[in-house]
Design a protein around this motif. Structure first.
Motif, mmCIF file in Angstrom:
data_model
loop_
_atom_site.group_PDB
_atom_site.id
_atom_site.type_symbol
_atom_site.label_atom_id
_atom_site.label_comp_id
_atom_site.label_asym_id
_atom_site.label_seq_id
_atom_site.Cartn_x
_atom_site.Cartn_y
_atom_site.Cartn_z
ATOM 1 N N GLU A 147 48.410 74.002 39.619
ATOM 2 C CA GLU A 147 48.806 75.465 39.094
ATOM 3 C C GLU A 147 47.709 76.204 39.124
ATOM 4 O O GLU A 147 46.517 76.090 38.704
ATOM 5 C CB GLU A 147 49.208 75.142 37.771
ATOM 6 N N ASP A 202 52.362 79.676 38.941
ATOM 7 C CA ASP A 202 52.850 80.263 37.765
ATOM 8 C C ASP A 202 52.736 81.715 37.777
ATOM 9 O O ASP A 202 51.911 82.587 38.092
ATOM 10 C CB ASP A 202 51.656 80.091 36.579
ATOM 11 N N ASN A 244 50.806 84.016 35.568
ATOM 12 C CA ASN A 244 49.383 83.732 35.662
ATOM 13 C C ASN A 244 49.040 84.826 36.839
ATOM 14 O O ASN A 244 47.973 85.283 36.870
ATOM 15 C CB ASN A 244 48.973 82.312 35.909
ATOM 16 N N HIS A 290 56.296 78.489 37.012
ATOM 17 C CA HIS A 290 56.291 78.991 35.711
ATOM 18 C C HIS A 290 56.677 80.286 35.300
ATOM 19 O O HIS A 290 55.954 81.241 36.045
ATOM 20 C CB HIS A 290 54.645 78.592 35.306
ATOM 21 N N HIS A 338 51.377 83.026 26.243
ATOM 22 C CA HIS A 338 52.470 82.248 25.932
ATOM 23 C C HIS A 338 53.178 82.349 24.578
ATOM 24 O O HIS A 338 53.642 81.766 24.009
ATOM 25 C CB HIS A 338 52.347 80.955 26.175
ATOM 26 N N GLU A 381 57.644 78.669 29.886
ATOM 27 C CA GLU A 381 56.792 78.152 28.920
ATOM 28 C C GLU A 381 56.334 79.234 27.691
ATOM 29 O O GLU A 381 56.383 80.300 27.775
ATOM 30 C CB GLU A 381 55.343 78.240 29.627
HETATM 31 FE FE FE2 Z 1 51.667 77.728 33.545
#
Ligand code: FE2
Lengths: 280, 261
Positions: A141, A174, A177, A205, A220, A247
């Motif tokens: 990831e 992600d 991210n 994600h 998160h 998440e």
């Molecule tokens: Fe993640």
């Protein structure tokens, strides 16, 4: 990744929702669990894990493999992960493209790597070792980052792609991210999506973040924001249907609120894919 | 000058972020590796990592040692955590083990009340018991069929999720909030165990129970276990010993009853 099943739209399972797992009301397409939390000898968490996988497919997501680290890979860790995999049969296993330990000491954080040829070779070799040890492909990831290095010689997407190609591993992309790092470092998140090898993306994600001064922080602790949903739509146009997971690790809401985010992701997938099949 | 290696980068990063938690200690040479408009921006960015390191691990320790944290108060606990992390950075992939030597660390801090280390030992024992290996508990049914002349030679196996603890202070009273840090010293024995429903409990033991339990753990026979009550009249000793056994069975700390061959 075409070799992985499409599990639908799942949620990260955290301690606060263990009661709903026990009474069977935690309904989701699938669950992602933090591997390290189950590297224990007995007790309630393992009971929860047994129960969770009766409810839905599970996936293990690690945070301490230290794939980008200089320390030797911890063989005791790999042995424990291997045991967990054999016992609980997750649909797949993932960890992060980062480092987190040095000199035998762990930061318990996902620390950024310099994007150089040296790092690509180093990390890819370690991923290959892990895959050989576990007898399966893993997913890595992309992490959020707050610094970038003056010695980096390529953008993050090139680094991620090169590592995945050289290691022959999958990518857990992600979206949050990407967005956080794009803002923090001033790159284009759309260009990022366009440059990632679509055939390797096995999971997505989604999460929320917060801001601190000029920086976005991957906390998160919020719902998925509109900016990340927009980028998710782009990702779906590019990659098609990919197993997606929400998440939420801090200020965790009720299970119903969490699952509502996963349902929203499913709706968006439906919209985007039907629109693209019409336009096709 | 050759470009810094991956090893250099990580070494400088670690020095800047984790070696002196809570204090600004950005390594010379690291600033130049970080992109930014100026050093102030670079420092701000690096500080995201040093703050996150300290805050995350402090939260873990506060969750693992809630009573130590409450009794020390926020400022003093934070200071203890910074010193602890500096001396004992995490050395395991799972953060579950971070607090393993907190009790030992506290024991060597002359400036802190001595009872804190004992309390930390109890809190850590509760964590160890929480995820110790599973074992099905024995029940009264396992004892019903035991005939009279088998009793003296019975041996027992205790569950893995059970620990005993010796303290110089009544830590169970500190834990429950019935005592404060100026509590007087008093030799205390405790057992800490996990019930079948995964609840973790602890209870103080008097000298006789403590002696009897340690004999049971050592695999001694019931006859030898009963000697822990040797100072009592025979009838009373038998009554005490069987009462204790019944309580241990009820608490679920025995997982096997072995009869003589
Ligand atoms: Fe993640």
């Amino acid at each position: 990744m075409s070799l992985l099943p499409h599990l639908g739209h799942g949620v990260g399972l955290r301690t606060v929702h263990y009661p709903q797992v026990l009474d069977g009301t935690a309904r989701a397409d699938w669950f992602e669990l933090i591997s390290e939390n189950f590297m224990i000898q007995g007790g309630r968490p393992l009971q929860i894990l047994e129960k969770a996988r009766e409810l839905a497919p599970i996936v293990f997501h690690g945070v301490s493999l230290n794939l980008g680290g200089i320390d030797p890979l911890r063989q005791d860790y790999l042995a424990e992960l291997d045991l967990l995999i054999r016992h609980f049969a997750p649909a797949w296993v993932s960890d992060h493209l980062c480092w987190g330990a040095i000199g035998g000491h762990f930061a318990h954080d996902l620390l950024p790597l310099p994007y150089t040829e040296e790092t690509v070779r180093h990390v890819a070799a370690r991923i290959r070792h892990v895959q050989d040890r576990l007898g399966r492909r893993i997913l890595v990831e992309n992490v959020s980052s707050y610094i970038s290095y003056s010695i980096s010689s390529m953008p993050e997407w090139s680094f991620l792609s090169a590592v995945a190609e050289e290691a022959d591993c999958g990518i857990l992309l992600d979206i949050n991210n990407i967005y956080v790092s794009a803002v923090n470092h001033g790159f284009s998140p759309i260009e990022y999506l366009c440059k990632v090898p679509a055939e390797r993306v096995g999971q997505i994600h989604l999460a929320g973040h917060s801001s601190q001064g000029d920086l976005l922080i991957d906390t998160h602790d919020h719902p998925v924001p509109a900016t990340v949903w927009r980028l998710y739509r782009e990702a779906l146009r590019k990659f098609g249907a990919v197993s997606t997971l929400v998440e939420w690790d801090d200020q965790i809401p009720s299970f119903d609120e969490l699952i509502a985010e996963a349902h929203h992701a499913r709706e968006i997938e439906g919209e985007v894919l039907s629109a693209s099949s019409i336009s096709a | 000058m050759p470009a810094p290696s991956l090893h250099d980068v990580q070494r400088l990063f670690w020095q800047s972020v984790a070696v002196r938690p809570g204090r600004d200690s950005i390594a010379p040479g690291f600033l130049g590796l970080v992109r930014g408009r100026d050093d102030s921006e670079r420092r701000t960015r690096i500080r995201v990592y040093s703050d996150a390191y300290l805050l995350r691990l402090r939260d873990v320790l506060r969750e693992d040692f809630p009573r130590v944290a409450a009794l020390l108060g926020t400022d003093q606990f934070d200071q203890v955590v910074e010193n602890y992390l500096e001396e004992f950075p995490s050395d395991q992939p799972s953060v579950r083990h971070l607090g393993r030597v907190v009790a030992e660390f506290l024991r060597h801090r002359e400036e802190l009340p001595k009872c804190l280390a004992d309390l930390a030992e109890l809190e850590w024992a509760r964590i160890e018991v929480f995820d110790a290996p599973d074992a099905a508990s024995a029940t009264v049914a396992d004892l019903i069929s035991v005939v009279a002349d088998e009793w003296p030679d019975l041996r027992f196996r205790v569950i893995p999720a059970m620990q005993t603890l010796r303290a110089q202070y009544p830590v169970h009273q500190l834990w429950s909030g019935d005592e404060s840090l100026d509590v007087s010293a008093a030799q205390t024995s405790l057992r800490v165990w996990r019930k079948d429903d995964y609840e973790v409990l602890h209870a103080p033991m008097d000298e006789r129970e403590s002696a009897a339990l340690h004999k049971m753990i050592a695999g001694e026979t019931f006859a030898l276990i009963c000697e822990s009550f040797g100072d009592l009249a025979a009838a009373q000793a038998a009554e005490e010993a069987s009462g204790l056994l019944a309580r241990w069975i009820e608490d679920g700390i025995i997982c096997r009853v072995d009869r003589p061959d």
